[in-house]
Design a protein around this motif. Sequence first.
Motif, short mmCIF file in Angstrom:
data_model
loop_
_atom_site.label_atom_id
_atom_site.label_comp_id
_atom_site.label_asym_id
_atom_site.label_seq_id
_atom_site.Cartn_x
_atom_site.Cartn_y
_atom_site.Cartn_z
N ALA A 1 44.43 -54.95 72.80
CA ALA A 1 44.99 -55.89 71.83
C ALA A 1 45.40 -55.18 70.56
O ALA A 1 46.46 -55.46 69.98
N ARG A 2 44.58 -54.26 70.11
CA ARG A 2 44.93 -53.47 68.91
C ARG A 2 46.14 -52.59 69.19
O ARG A 2 47.06 -52.49 68.37
N LYS A 3 46.15 -51.95 70.35
CA LYS A 3 47.23 -51.02 70.69
C LYS A 3 48.58 -51.73 70.73
O LYS A 3 49.59 -51.18 70.25
N TYR A 4 48.61 -52.95 71.27
CA TYR A 4 49.87 -53.66 71.46
C TYR A 4 50.07 -54.79 70.44
O TYR A 4 51.01 -55.58 70.57
N ASN A 5 49.20 -54.86 69.46
CA ASN A 5 49.32 -55.83 68.37
C ASN A 5 49.39 -57.26 68.87
O ASN A 5 50.31 -58.02 68.54
N ILE B 1 54.62 -54.49 86.35
CA ILE B 1 55.55 -55.55 85.96
C ILE B 1 56.90 -54.89 85.66
O ILE B 1 57.03 -54.16 84.66
N PRO B 2 57.91 -55.09 86.49
CA PRO B 2 59.20 -54.44 86.25
C PRO B 2 59.80 -54.85 84.91
O PRO B 2 59.77 -56.03 84.53
N ASP B 3 60.35 -53.89 84.20
CA ASP B 3 60.98 -54.18 82.91
C ASP B 3 62.10 -55.20 83.06
O ASP B 3 62.31 -56.06 82.19
N SER B 4 62.82 -55.11 84.20
CA SER B 4 63.94 -56.04 84.41
C SER B 4 63.45 -57.48 84.53
O SER B 4 64.13 -58.41 84.08
N LEU B 5 62.26 -57.67 85.11
CA LEU B 5 61.71 -59.02 85.24
C LEU B 5 61.31 -59.57 83.88
O LEU B 5 61.60 -60.73 83.55
N VAL B 6 60.66 -58.73 83.07
CA VAL B 6 60.27 -59.17 81.73
C VAL B 6 61.51 -59.57 80.93
O VAL B 6 61.52 -60.60 80.24
N SER B 7 62.56 -58.77 81.03
CA SER B 7 63.81 -59.10 80.32
C SER B 7 64.40 -60.41 80.81
O SER B 7 64.93 -61.21 80.02
N SER B 8 64.31 -60.67 82.12
CA SER B 8 64.84 -61.91 82.67
C SER B 8 64.08 -63.12 82.16
O SER B 8 64.68 -64.15 81.83
N ILE B 9 62.76 -62.99 82.08
CA ILE B 9 61.94 -64.09 81.56
C ILE B 9 62.32 -64.39 80.12
O ILE B 9 62.52 -65.55 79.73
N ARG B 10 62.44 -63.35 79.31
CA ARG B 10 62.79 -63.54 77.90
C ARG B 10 64.19 -64.14 77.77
O ARG B 10 64.43 -65.02 76.92
N GLU C 1 58.23 -57.71 74.48
CA GLU C 1 59.54 -58.12 74.99
C GLU C 1 59.60 -59.62 75.18
O GLU C 1 60.66 -60.24 75.00
N LEU C 2 58.46 -60.24 75.53
CA LEU C 2 58.44 -61.69 75.73
C LEU C 2 58.39 -62.46 74.42
O LEU C 2 58.52 -63.68 74.43
N GLY C 3 58.17 -61.76 73.31
CA GLY C 3 58.03 -62.45 72.02
C GLY C 3 56.73 -63.21 71.93
O GLY C 3 56.63 -64.21 71.22
N CYS C 4 55.72 -62.72 72.64
CA CYS C 4 54.42 -63.40 72.75
C CYS C 4 53.33 -62.51 72.18
O CYS C 4 53.37 -61.29 72.34
N ASN C 5 52.35 -63.10 71.50
CA ASN C 5 51.27 -62.27 70.95
C ASN C 5 49.87 -62.78 71.30
O ASN C 5 48.91 -62.44 70.63
N LEU C 6 49.75 -63.57 72.38
CA LEU C 6 48.44 -64.05 72.82
C LEU C 6 48.33 -63.98 74.34
O LEU C 6 49.22 -64.44 75.05
N PHE D 1 45.20 -55.13 83.15
CA PHE D 1 45.45 -55.94 81.95
C PHE D 1 46.42 -55.25 80.99
O PHE D 1 47.16 -55.92 80.28
N GLU D 2 46.43 -53.93 81.00
CA GLU D 2 47.31 -53.23 80.07
C GLU D 2 48.78 -53.53 80.34
O GLU D 2 49.59 -53.61 79.40
N ALA D 3 49.15 -53.71 81.61
CA ALA D 3 50.54 -54.03 81.92
C ALA D 3 50.93 -55.37 81.30
O ALA D 3 52.05 -55.53 80.79
N LEU D 4 50.01 -56.35 81.32
CA LEU D 4 50.28 -57.62 80.66
C LEU D 4 50.50 -57.42 79.17
O LEU D 4 51.44 -57.93 78.59
N ALA D 5 49.56 -56.69 78.56
CA ALA D 5 49.64 -56.48 77.11
C ALA D 5 50.94 -55.78 76.73
O ALA D 5 51.57 -56.12 75.72
N ALA D 6 51.35 -54.82 77.54
CA ALA D 6 52.56 -54.06 77.24
C ALA D 6 53.81 -54.93 77.35
O ALA D 6 54.83 -54.63 76.72
N SER D 7 53.76 -56.00 78.13
CA SER D 7 54.94 -56.85 78.30
C SER D 7 55.10 -57.89 77.19
O SER D 7 56.15 -58.53 77.09
N CYS D 8 54.08 -58.05 76.37
CA CYS D 8 54.10 -59.13 75.38
C CYS D 8 55.22 -59.00 74.36
O CYS D 8 55.86 -59.99 74.00
#
Length: 280
Positions: free
Chosen positions: A143-147, A46-55, A98-103, A89-96
Motif C-alpha cells: 500500500a505504501r509502495k503504490y500509494n 494482469i495484462p496492461d491492455s486489460l487494465v487500460s480497457s477497464i479504465r 491506471e484504474l484511478g483507484c486507491n482502495l 496481491f502486488e499485481a492488484l496494487a500495481a494496477s490501481c
Amino acid sequence: MELGMYSPEIKRRSLPELFQAAAGYGFRQMQFNYTSAGLEELPDRIPDSLVSSIRREADFHNIKITALNGTFNMVHPDEELVKECVKRFEALAASCKELGCNLITLCTGTRNPKDAWVWHPDNETEETWAAFRRTLDPLIDYARKYNIYLGIEPEVVNVIDSADKACRLFEEVKSERIRIIMDVANMVPDGAATPENIRRIMEDAFSRLGRYTYIVHGKDIMASVPGEETVLTSAGRGILDYRRLVRLMEKYGCSDSLILHGMRREEEFSDSLEYIRAIV
C-alpha cells in the motif's frame, strides 16, 4: 452522495456491456472485481491492455472505480496458500493507478479452511490474530509502495468481527494505509437482527470507526430471533434503517460513496435504487 455497485452483481459478456448496464442504472461508482473481466479474483498476472480497457470503459461511461476487490482468506490454515495470495496481491496494487483507484478491499479471514465467510472458534485466539498481522504487514508495504489504502470490513464471521477488533487493529498498527469499509448488515450476529440491535451496532460502529470509513456497503438484513441464522438481502428488503445510516454517513464525513451490494438477482437493483434515492 454517489451511488455505486459491485461489478459481479451485474453479469455481462464483455466489459463494454458491464459498464453500459451499470451506467444505465445511474451508477457513478463501482467496486470492481477482476472476475468481471474473466480473470481470477486474485490473478497472478494482469495484462496492461486489460487494465487500460477497464479504465477506458469506466471513463467513457462516467463511472469511477472506487475500490478494487482483493479479498482472500488472510488466516487460512494453509500458510503456503496465504503466501501465494500475498505475492499475487502486488499485481492488484500495481494496477490501481491506471484504474484511478486507491482502495483495495480485504477479507480479514477465518480459520475455516473451506469457506472464508464461515465462522471458526479459533478466530478468537491470539495465535490467529498473530497470523492475521503477519499477513497484513506485507500488504501495508504494498500500500505504501503504490500509494493506496487497504479496506478492512468488520464481519461477524471473520477475525475483525466488530468495532472492538477494528479499534484494536488501529491501536496496534497505527498505519495511515488502513481504512474501514462499513457494512452494518455484516456486523449483526446470528439471531440478533432486530431494529434495536441493528441501531445500537450501527451507532457504535460509526461513532468509533466513522472517521476511518472510506466507503459504505448498502446491504440489508432480515429480522431474526435467537437460534436463526442471519439472512442478508438487498437494500430496502430488510429492517436496516437507511435514513439513520445516511444521517450517520453525513455526520461522520463518509457520505461520498454508498456501494449497493447483496443482490441475489439483477432485478433487485431497480427496487433498491428507488428506495435509496427516495432517502438520499
